[in-house]
Design a protein around this motif. Structure first.
Motif, PDB file in Angstrom:
ATOM      1  N   ARG A 263       0.835  -1.213   0.000  1.00 32.49           N
ATOM      2  CA  ARG A 263       0.000   0.000   0.000  1.00 32.49           C
ATOM      3  C   ARG A 263       0.865   1.257   0.000  1.00 32.49           C
ATOM      4  N   GLU A 264       1.950   1.246   0.780  1.00 27.19           N
ATOM      5  CA  GLU A 264       2.848   2.402   0.775  1.00 27.19           C
ATOM      6  C   GLU A 264       3.474   2.617  -0.600  1.00 27.19           C
TER       7      GLU A 264
ATOM      8  N   ALA B  58       0.955   4.201  -2.855  1.00 33.05           N
ATOM      9  CA  ALA B  58       0.800   5.614  -2.504  1.00 33.05           C
ATOM     10  C   ALA B  58       1.968   6.438  -3.011  1.00 33.05           C
TER      11      ALA B  58
ATOM     12  N   GLU C  57       1.548   6.964  -6.708  1.00 35.22           N
ATOM     13  CA  GLU C  57       0.481   7.935  -6.997  1.00 35.22           C
ATOM     14  C   GLU C  57       0.934   9.364  -6.743  1.00 35.22           C
ATOM     15  N   SER C  58       1.766   9.553  -5.722  1.00 33.52           N
ATOM     16  CA  SER C  58       2.251  10.898  -5.415  1.00 33.52           C
ATOM     17  C   SER C  58       3.460  11.289  -6.248  1.00 33.52           C
TER      18      SER C  58
END
Length: 584
Positions: A522-523, A526, A529-530
């Motif tokens: 999940r990290e 993320a 995505e960033s």
């Protein structure tokens, strides 16, 4: 603002003036067009149907030529010619030679769609291919064989297969080129009925928006080969010479177009209501309206133009002063509300433009300084390549074959990465795999016996276009975060294969490293995505870069990177790309 100020707007002036003109024009033109519509509707319907028939006939001819070319290639194949010549000389071919026939046919069949199967027969009607005991006489009627013999080498379209009603049969002679084109056997091709579908998806969608238009293909015996007709309609009713037929309580124009190649008929049923829409009438009405109203518009437009343009001309004169020097606000006023609003908007624009001019000026100064630094920092890649080339020859002369191969791999890697601005940013999957292979060779030497790897890809996947440098970062990630993080030897597998989605290719990079838990995955999503750099040492291209480039190049055509991992079991990173993606 008083009542007159609210009414005296530019919009109301245009609306009232042109409304009066349009009433006069439409009243005169409407009476004339009313008498012409009934005659033009019929003509428009016939043109529409004939155009559809011509397009369908052209598509059918293309499909027929494809099968004709395919069977001609099979009949003139060198190995097939040689084996059938042997059969004609009285020397029956053995089982291995029949298998060779099958391989030759499969080579041609791989490049043609719609083919159910190919069968080869001798002049005595004995089957050679497929590998089964059967005869041509038992497969098709005798009159069909007679028609093929009369065709003298031409492809003869016979109709639906007696055994399989969803298959169309066509047969041609196999003639020996080296024996003055003497008869040596028959080649029979079985084609799926779906191959002859003449109504594409886009046309069907257009027809669904209005009344439904039907199209079908009927052979010489009256059997329907391909159609989207309702199931309860009979072919005999379609072949009749009636100009219109009734179907489900609606009337349709019926048009037939016969193929010169096969004698089959293309039948098109167009709803009378849909085919007689008054598009052409509307076009004629507009032309006539322009001609009739031209004189009236000439007079009235002059009056309206004076009323409308006078305040605008005053505004233009005031704005011309802004062409000299710095833009300045204008103190122009008018009795019209819209003109006053234009004055106010222009003044705001002047302020914004002056601010933007200053910003652009500062940016140009910064850009010039940046470009100068970039030019000073450039390194001539040819010098680098020449140096690596000299290393290679020096190592080769000393017998350092392994090191020389690594230098060659590094040279190829640098040449691939360092590209000029005018070079294409698109390569093939095969090019990317070769680049990844060079990188793996270099890493294999660095890690000694700790790294093993393999690359798996079929020929079709290697030809798919892909943006440059999308695969190597994933391989680098697999080594840095996978193989190097485990004890002992690790493995990296790179695959390029057809995806489960039709027309897509799947790229997969797998390692047997320590893997990740759900929180780490999940990290990682993320971070991608960033747009954060996920390289282990902070200087790699990173998964975020690959994810972003996939989104930019393919937009909705890709789902981005897919990451699957389990602790102590390794990590798999994959993405899918369209197989026919156009190049920018």
């Amino acid at each position: 603002m008083n009542l007159w100020g609210r009414i005296n707007t530019l919009r109301n002036q245009i609306f009232l003036g042109f409304m009066f003109v349009m009433v006069l024009v439409l009243a005169a033109v409407g009476l004339f067009n009313y008498e012409q519509v009934s005659v033009l509707l019929r003509s428009n319907a016939e043109k529409h149907i004939q155009q559809t028939a011509v397009q369908a006939t052209g598509k059918l001819d293309v499909l027929l030529r494809q099968i004709d070319t395919f069977t001609a290639q099979v009949a003139t194949n060198a190995n097939i010619q040689r084996l059938l010549m042997q059969e004609a000389d009285g020397r029956p071919i053995n089982f291995e030679e029949r298998q060779l026939l099958q391989q030759e046919v499969r080579k041609h069949e791989a490049y043609t769609t719609g083919i159910r199967s190919i069968e080869l027969y001798t002049t005595e009607y004995r089957r050679l291919l497929p590998l089964a005991d059967d005869t041509l006489e038992s497969r098709v009627p005798d009159e069909w064989i007679s028609r093929v013999d009369e065709g003298k080498g031409r492809l003869i379209w016979l109709g639906l297969d007696p055994r399989y009603p969803d298959v169309v049969i066509a047969i041609r002679h196999v003639r020996l080129i080296d024996r003055s084109f003497s008869h040596a056997g028959y080649v029979m091709v079985q084609i799926d009925k779906s191959y002859f579908e003449l109504m594409n998806a886009e046309s069907a969608a257009d027809n669904d928006r209005a009344a439904r238009e039907y199209m079908g293909l009927v052979d010489e015996s009256g059997q329907i080969i391909s159609s989207d007709f309702p199931s309860d309609i009979e072919a005999a009713a379609l072949i009749s010479r009636q100009e219109t037929i009734s179907l489900d309580g609606k009337k349709y124009f019926a048009v037939q177009k016969q193929s010169d190649t096969t004698g089959w008929k293309i039948i098109i049923l167009t709803p009378v209501d849909y085919a007689t829409e008054g598009i052409a009438v509307l076009r004629t009405a507009i032309i006539v309206s322009v001609m009739v109203g031209g004189l009236l518009f000439l007079i009235l437009t002059f009056i309206l133009s004076v009323m409308i343009t006078r305040p605008i001309l005053n505004l233009i004169k005031a704005m011309r002063n802004a062409r000299f020097g710095t833009l300045k606000p204008i103190p122009v006023t008018s009795a019209t509300m819209e003109i006053n609003e234009l004055n106010h908007t222009y003044n705001q624009m002047v302020v914004s433009l002056n601010e933007l001019i200053e910003v652009v000026y500062q940016k140009e100064i910064i850009q010039s300084r940046t470009e100068l630094k970039a030019l000073q920092a450039q390194i001539n890649p040819h010098f680098l390549f020449n140096t690596l080339e000299a290393f290679y020859w020096a190592l080769d002369e000393k017998g350092e074959e392994e090191l020389s191969e690594i230098v060659v791999a590094m040279s190829g890697l640098f040449r691939y990465v360092i590209s000029r601005a005018d070079e294409d940013e698109w390569v093939t999957v095969g090019d990317e795999l070769e680049h990844a292979e060079r990188y793996l060779k270099i890493m294999d030497m660095r890690m000694l016996d700790r790294l093993s790897w393999r690359i798996e890809a079929d020929d079709a996947s290697r030809c798919v276009p892909i943006p440059k440098l999308l695969i190597q970062p994933l391989v680098e990630n697999a080594i840095l975060h996978g193989v190097e993080q485990r004890v002992g030897q690790g493995t990296v597998v790179l695959r390029a294969e057809p995806s489960g989605r039709k027309g897509y290719t799947r790229i997969v990079v797998t390692d047997d490293g320590p893997g990740m838990n759900e929180d780490k995955i999940r990290e990682l999503y993320a971070a991608m995505e960033s747009g954060q750099n996920d390289s282990a040492k902070g200087n790699g291209i990173g998964l975020a870069n690959v994810e972003r480039r996939l989104r930019l190049y393919y937009e909705a055509g890709t789902n981005g990177l897919n990451i699957r991992s389990e602790e102590a079991k390794g990590t798999t990173i994959a993405f899918e790309i369209p197989g026919e993606q156009g190049r920018d």
